[in-house]
Write a protein that holds these residues in place. Sequence first.
Motif, PDB file in Angstrom:
ATOM      1  N   THR A  83       0.821  -1.208   0.000  1.00 15.86           N
ATOM      2  CA  THR A  83       0.000   0.000   0.000  1.00 15.86           C
ATOM      3  C   THR A  83       0.853   1.255   0.000  1.00 15.86           C
ATOM      4  O   THR A  83       0.624   2.182  -0.789  1.00 15.86           O
ATOM      5  CB  THR A  83      -0.932  -0.002   1.222  1.00 15.86           C
ATOM      6  N   PHE A  84       1.837   1.308   0.861  1.00 14.24           N
ATOM      7  CA  PHE A  84       2.686   2.500   0.895  1.00 14.24           C
ATOM      8  C   PHE A  84       3.611   2.547  -0.307  1.00 14.24           C
ATOM      9  O   PHE A  84       4.098   3.623  -0.670  1.00 14.24           O
ATOM     10  CB  PHE A  84       3.472   2.549   2.199  1.00 14.24           C
ATOM     11  N   GLY A  85       3.865   1.404  -0.946  1.00 17.22           N
ATOM     12  CA  GLY A  85       4.587   1.433  -2.208  1.00 17.22           C
ATOM     13  C   GLY A  85       3.792   2.136  -3.295  1.00 17.22           C
ATOM     14  O   GLY A  85       4.330   2.956  -4.053  1.00 17.22           O
ATOM     15  N   PHE A  86       2.486   1.837  -3.366  1.00 19.27           N
ATOM     16  CA  PHE A  86       1.623   2.543  -4.308  1.00 19.27           C
ATOM     17  C   PHE A  86       1.516   4.023  -3.949  1.00 19.27           C
ATOM     18  O   PHE A  86       1.438   4.889  -4.825  1.00 19.27           O
ATOM     19  CB  PHE A  86       0.236   1.907  -4.331  1.00 19.27           C
ATOM     20  N   HIS A  87       1.506   4.318  -2.658  1.00 22.50           N
ATOM     21  CA  HIS A  87       1.457   5.716  -2.213  1.00 22.50           C
ATOM     22  C   HIS A  87       2.700   6.475  -2.679  1.00 22.50           C
ATOM     23  O   HIS A  87       2.605   7.609  -3.167  1.00 22.50           O
ATOM     24  CB  HIS A  87       1.341   5.756  -0.688  1.00 22.50           C
ATOM     25  N   ALA A  88       3.868   5.864  -2.533  1.00 20.27           N
ATOM     26  CA  ALA A  88       5.100   6.496  -3.004  1.00 20.27           C
ATOM     27  C   ALA A  88       5.102   6.640  -4.520  1.00 20.27           C
ATOM     28  O   ALA A  88       5.565   7.655  -5.060  1.00 20.27           O
ATOM     29  CB  ALA A  88       6.308   5.679  -2.544  1.00 20.27           C
ATOM     30  N   LEU A  89       4.584   5.641  -5.227  1.00 20.89           N
ATOM     31  CA  LEU A  89       4.499   5.708  -6.681  1.00 20.89           C
ATOM     32  C   LEU A  89       3.605   6.863  -7.127  1.00 20.89           C
ATOM     33  O   LEU A  89       3.913   7.562  -8.101  1.00 20.89           O
ATOM     34  CB  LEU A  89       3.973   4.382  -7.224  1.00 20.89           C
ATOM     35  N   PHE A  90       2.505   7.079  -6.413  1.00 23.73           N
ATOM     36  CA  PHE A  90       1.643   8.211  -6.727  1.00 23.73           C
ATOM     37  C   PHE A  90       2.384   9.530  -6.557  1.00 23.73           C
ATOM     38  O   PHE A  90       2.285  10.432  -7.405  1.00 23.73           O
ATOM     39  CB  PHE A  90       0.410   8.192  -5.818  1.00 23.73           C
ATOM     40  N   SER A  91       3.158   9.676  -5.498  1.00 25.92           N
ATOM     41  CA  SER A  91       3.898  10.912  -5.257  1.00 25.92           C
ATOM     42  C   SER A  91       4.954  11.133  -6.330  1.00 25.92           C
ATOM     43  O   SER A  91       5.142  12.261  -6.809  1.00 25.92           O
ATOM     44  CB  SER A  91       4.551  10.881  -3.871  1.00 25.92           C
ATOM     45  N   VAL A  92       5.636  10.064  -6.725  1.00 27.22           N
ATOM     46  CA  VAL A  92       6.648  10.188  -7.778  1.00 27.22           C
ATOM     47  C   VAL A  92       5.996  10.586  -9.098  1.00 27.22           C
ATOM     48  O   VAL A  92       6.511  11.439  -9.844  1.00 27.22           O
ATOM     49  CB  VAL A  92       7.427   8.871  -7.919  1.00 27.22           C
ATOM     50  N   GLY A  93       4.840   9.981  -9.401  1.00 29.31           N
ATOM     51  CA  GLY A  93       4.131  10.372 -10.621  1.00 29.31           C
ATOM     52  C   GLY A  93       3.685  11.815 -10.585  1.00 29.31           C
ATOM     53  O   GLY A  93       3.713  12.517 -11.614  1.00 29.31           O
ATOM     54  N   LEU A  94       3.291  12.301  -9.429  1.00 28.36           N
ATOM     55  CA  LEU A  94       2.893  13.703  -9.287  1.00 28.36           C
ATOM     56  C   LEU A  94       4.092  14.620  -9.454  1.00 28.36           C
ATOM     57  O   LEU A  94       3.974  15.714 -10.033  1.00 28.36           O
ATOM     58  CB  LEU A  94       2.247  13.913  -7.916  1.00 28.36           C
ATOM     59  N   MET A  95       5.249  14.213  -8.981  1.00 27.37           N
ATOM     60  CA  MET A  95       6.464  15.014  -9.157  1.00 27.37           C
ATOM     61  C   MET A  95       6.853  15.112 -10.628  1.00 27.37           C
ATOM     62  O   MET A  95       7.369  16.146 -11.072  1.00 27.37           O
ATOM     63  CB  MET A  95       7.607  14.392  -8.352  1.00 27.37           C
ATOM     64  N   ALA A  96       6.613  14.051 -11.385  1.00 22.92           N
ATOM     65  CA  ALA A  96       6.988  14.041 -12.795  1.00 22.92           C
ATOM     66  C   ALA A  96       5.928  14.658 -13.696  1.00 22.92           C
ATOM     67  O   ALA A  96       6.166  14.845 -14.896  1.00 22.92           O
ATOM     68  CB  ALA A  96       7.262  12.612 -13.249  1.00 22.92           C
ATOM     69  N   SER A  97       4.766  14.975 -13.146  1.00 21.70           N
ATOM     70  CA  SER A  97       3.673  15.498 -13.961  1.00 21.70           C
ATOM     71  C   SER A  97       3.968  16.917 -14.441  1.00 21.70           C
ATOM     72  O   SER A  97       4.510  17.741 -13.699  1.00 21.70           O
ATOM     73  CB  SER A  97       2.372  15.486 -13.148  1.00 21.70           C
TER      74      SER A  97
END
Length: 333
Positions: A217-231
């Motif tokens: 779950t927190f892996g997906f949470h970190a992935l969401f944050s990384v995707g937001l940083m790259a947006s």
Amino acid sequence: MTTAESLTGRDLPPPLDLGAWFTGWTFDSLFGPLAVVMIVLYLAGVVRLRRRGDGWPVLRTIAWVLGWLLFLWATNGAPGTYGKVLFSMHMVQHMTIATGVPVFLVLGTPVTLALRTLRRRNDGTMGPREWLLRAVHAWPLKIAGHPVVAAVVFVGGIVAFYYASAFETSLLAHTAHVVMVLHFLVSGYLFAEVVVGADPGVQRPGYPLRALLLMVTFGFHALFSVGLMASTTVFAADWFGALRPSWGRSLAADQYVGASLGWGLGEYPLGVMAVALLVSWVQADRRERRRFDRREARSDDAELAAYNERLHRLAATIPDERTSVPRDGGTSG
């Protein structure tokens, strides 16, 4: 009226420096009293137990008070003051409410405290304790408290909120903002309850599966944050563009900072939950070992004797290699 006054009901806050993180308070007439009332009710329950001669762990009380103090700061402090002006501060508010606050509230085990302090009715009527028991065993909580459902709602709600129109709606309408805060608080609470909670009501898998659920779950949470940083798309650009203060950074830069803060603010709740899960796991193993020892003492080690008997029977069925005859019929050696 200025643009900020027409959109938010108040003028732009002063520049966000280090001091403003501690002094930038704006009273919220809903969430401010809510936090205070929840702290007072909990402490009243602890005092009632003490007067009755029963104990209550101090760490649980500290966790509960700390959780609501964090909630009070997130909704009335700097994140609440600057959350509608800067995306980065909105992300601080969001992650504090969704990940930090629920962990400490769950560790306070409020349902257990309420069940121990509320009086039981013996006349067949429904009192607060009876209604609470009915609520924690109701089918909606069984569904929402299922480990998979709780994890999907927790992570999926975050992704859907930012990549749909719900985020901008929460900025435009106060009711939508209230719903957002309550959704993140409840979804985070249910997920934390599944992983490290001790109150009745939700379904908890075994400890290895809980650890796996936490990491995924927190892996997906970190992935969401990384995707937001790259947006490269700025969320709610019209809103933040109209309110952009002269002392603020660009919208894209502020969104990058917000995504970085969202990633970082998800780490300390993960650490707290990991430690709490490990401690709970060790305590559960100790309780199981003590139960086994007591059972064996009552039965005069019947299970151990049965196990040894099975080993003797197994050994009796295995031929001795020293006296066995080779398969070709000849003699050995």
